[in-house]
Write an enzyme that holds these catalytic residues in place. Structure first.
Site, short mmCIF file in Angstrom:
data_model
loop_
_atom_site.label_atom_id
_atom_site.label_comp_id
_atom_site.label_asym_id
_atom_site.label_seq_id
_atom_site.Cartn_x
_atom_site.Cartn_y
_atom_site.Cartn_z
N GLY A 140 10.93 -43.77 -0.66
CA GLY A 140 11.37 -42.78 -1.61
C GLY A 140 12.36 -43.34 -2.61
O GLY A 140 13.03 -44.33 -2.34
N SER A 141 12.44 -42.72 -3.77
CA SER A 141 13.44 -43.10 -4.76
C SER A 141 14.79 -42.49 -4.39
O SER A 141 14.90 -41.68 -3.49
CB SER A 141 13.01 -42.63 -6.14
OG SER A 141 11.83 -43.31 -6.54
N HIS A 198 17.40 -44.44 -3.57
CA HIS A 198 18.11 -45.40 -2.73
C HIS A 198 18.40 -46.70 -3.47
O HIS A 198 18.71 -47.71 -2.85
CB HIS A 198 17.27 -45.73 -1.48
CG HIS A 198 16.94 -44.55 -0.65
ND1 HIS A 198 17.90 -43.80 -0.01
CD2 HIS A 198 15.74 -43.97 -0.33
CE1 HIS A 198 17.32 -42.82 0.66
NE2 HIS A 198 16.01 -42.89 0.48
N ASP A 232 6.08 -42.03 5.32
CA ASP A 232 5.72 -43.43 5.05
C ASP A 232 4.72 -43.93 6.08
O ASP A 232 3.74 -44.61 5.75
CB ASP A 232 6.99 -44.30 5.06
CG ASP A 232 7.97 -43.89 3.97
OD1 ASP A 232 7.73 -44.23 2.80
OD2 ASP A 232 8.96 -43.22 4.29
N HIS A 290 19.10 -39.74 4.06
CA HIS A 290 18.73 -38.53 3.33
C HIS A 290 19.56 -37.35 3.82
O HIS A 290 19.17 -36.20 3.70
CB HIS A 290 17.25 -38.22 3.53
CG HIS A 290 16.37 -39.41 3.39
ND1 HIS A 290 16.03 -40.21 4.46
CD2 HIS A 290 15.82 -39.97 2.31
CE1 HIS A 290 15.28 -41.21 4.03
NE2 HIS A 290 15.13 -41.10 2.73
#
Lengths: 329, 329
Positions: free
Chosen positions: B53-54, B56, B109, B218
């Site tokens: 995911g973006s 990070h 993922d 997250h």
């Protein structure tokens, strides 16, 4: 205040201890607790020194290293290092070929560097200075001597450091560092404030839904407080005064977009896309763009843009090898 | 929401455009808008792919480069990339010697990599995976398969990338990447929340004056929410579970302290000083320490600690040359 600290009054000393422990190949301690020097071999060369207040990491100490600065004087958060600290940094950097002190235009730094320089000269250390004045928002172009130094200092350290590393003499290092920062025009945009640990609360405020164009690195007032816009408009607001400051059209530039601390990297790159569009439209060629947290203000949100006009003399110095916490090439 | 964005629903695509414009020597576009590949020469070698995911940044795309990953699949903020994106990343990285897909243990993922791998194998691309499970707070040591992947992934990319760069075959790259992440124990501490642009408000909260030990990348719940302590105690709270997870005593380690986004670098180094004290007391030798924003969660405040046990096989791979946005050696 959500911070990772012990005594708020000792944050800087405690952090310096951490930098020394974490990066022993970069930093060596000196007799002065607020002066660090490069730990590697430094051949017979002009010494390069910088210094300034803490809270801007990786500036200033992150630019100590190979091909950059040889020693740094470290101030309290958002405060100038003492004259003693600058003097000890000069001593640490001097190899008998003189010292280039490259720093930003703030009253405290000016005063302390001046005193340190006088003391150093009594010891036979030749110190010359370049004072960065790249923040276009802080004074008009015809009053450039009143402008503050911001992220253009990084270009000054890179060019001056590379010139010293290749063996240039003091006059030449100074000439090139001055030329580097004169070639820079910068501007910041602030989206939120920050909190100095010893104060415990923000020392200025930006209301949610607003932004401050031209804000300084310590929250100094900018050109205007305006409603928060989208990134396209922000890029325009930043590019307009920078591109009006010097004639970049048709030339080649190095661009630096630095976050102020808490703005995520993805937003900095997103902003850069719009800056790059504008440069393309103005026939400005970007030789290199560095996007990241290069000169921060604790946990402020926002970004700064620095544009540097390149020529055949500056370009190889910007591209020259370097190793430090902030820049490795 | 004080962000530098345009349409909150297009932040990732807009940011990818920025990365491409800013770093053309590192990134090349592919036919898939959410897949970037390394722009430099890639010799005949095993391909190394990551993705996630973006939000990070610099993970994941900042680890594409020389001696690291060859292609990356980019998800929405805090969401897995699609199976299609992983598949296209495999295609972009494959040079006929197979692909090592090195990613973190999250349900989305896992599902999408599995599907992408099946599709890739129908095309004759041999894909093997290593799934990082280094977060000690997310499950006990005897349930390691349930642990989340956090900043130990960086060690996995570094080791796997270096092994591929020197010409190791797929089985060997996988063996070494697995060994690297198995040698890592990590834990995070959260001091504030963060806001996903498309949501517009924080998706979890940490009250001022409190901290969350063991928080996920997250905002996944940690081990305990506790009153905010000083840095010495925070270091102890982080070191205790990490040092209990593996026997590091008497050995050599690589340490990574990453900020979660908004915590200033000086605080990360300050925290590290106390971690280093503890390691010294336990006769653990720090071979190298990297302190900075290496794996973030937008503008969260806090830090993560990753400790990796080194041996003669892993050490040269950790030290091997690399060039990327996040790591340059």
């Amino acid at each position: 205040m959500q911070r990772i600290i012990n005594d708020p009054d000792n944050v800087v000393d405690d952090a310096v201890r951490g930098y020394l422990r974490a990066s022993p190949s970069l930093y060596a301690a000196t007799d002065h607790p607020r002066v660090l020097k490069y730990a590697g071999e430094t051949p017979d060369k002009v010494g390069v020194v910088t210094g300034g207040g803490s809270g801007h990491e990786p500036a200033f100490l992150g630019y100590v290293g190979e091909g950059l600065c040889d020693a740094v004087a470290i101030g309290e958060i958002f405060s100038s290092p003492t004259a003693d600290a600058f003097l000890d940094a000069f001593r640490a950097a001097d190899r008998g070929r003189g010292v280039a002190c490259l720093y930003g235009n703030y009253a405290g730094d000016n005063m302390n560097v001046k005193m340190a320089r006088q003391m150093a000269e009594m010891e036979g250390i030749d110190v010359k200075t370049v004072i960065a004045r790249d923040d276009v928002a802080s004074a008009p172009a015809d009053q450039r001597d009143q402008r503050r130094g911001v992220a253009g200092e990084i270009m000054m350290w890179k060019v001056g450091g590379a010139a010293a590393a290749r063996g240039d003499d003091l006059a030449e290092v100074i000439r090139l560092a001055q030329k580097a920062v004169d070639a820079c025009s910068s501007i910041g945009i602030g989206l939120s404030s920050c909190t100095i640990p010893a104060n415990g609360k923000p020392n200025f405020s930006i209301e949610p839904g607003h932004m401050e164009l031209g804000i300084g690195h310590h929250g100094e007032p900018g050109i205007e407080v305006a409603p928060l816009t989208d990134a396209t408009s922000m890029a325009k607001s930043m590019c307009d005064p920078v591109l009006a400051d010097q004639d970049f059209t048709g030339g080649e530039v190095a661009v630096l977009v630095s976050g102020l601390g808490a703005t995520p990297n993805m937003e900095l790159n997103l902003l850069y896309a719009h800056i790059a569009d504008r440069f393309e439209a103005e026939s400005i060629t970007v030789h290199r763009a560095d996007i990241g947290n290069y000169f921060t203000s604790l946990e402020m949100m926002g970004a700064t843009l620095t544009v540097m006009k390149l020529d055949d003399e500056l370009k190889p110095l910007i591209d020259a090898p370097a190793r430090s916490l902030a820049i490795t090439r």
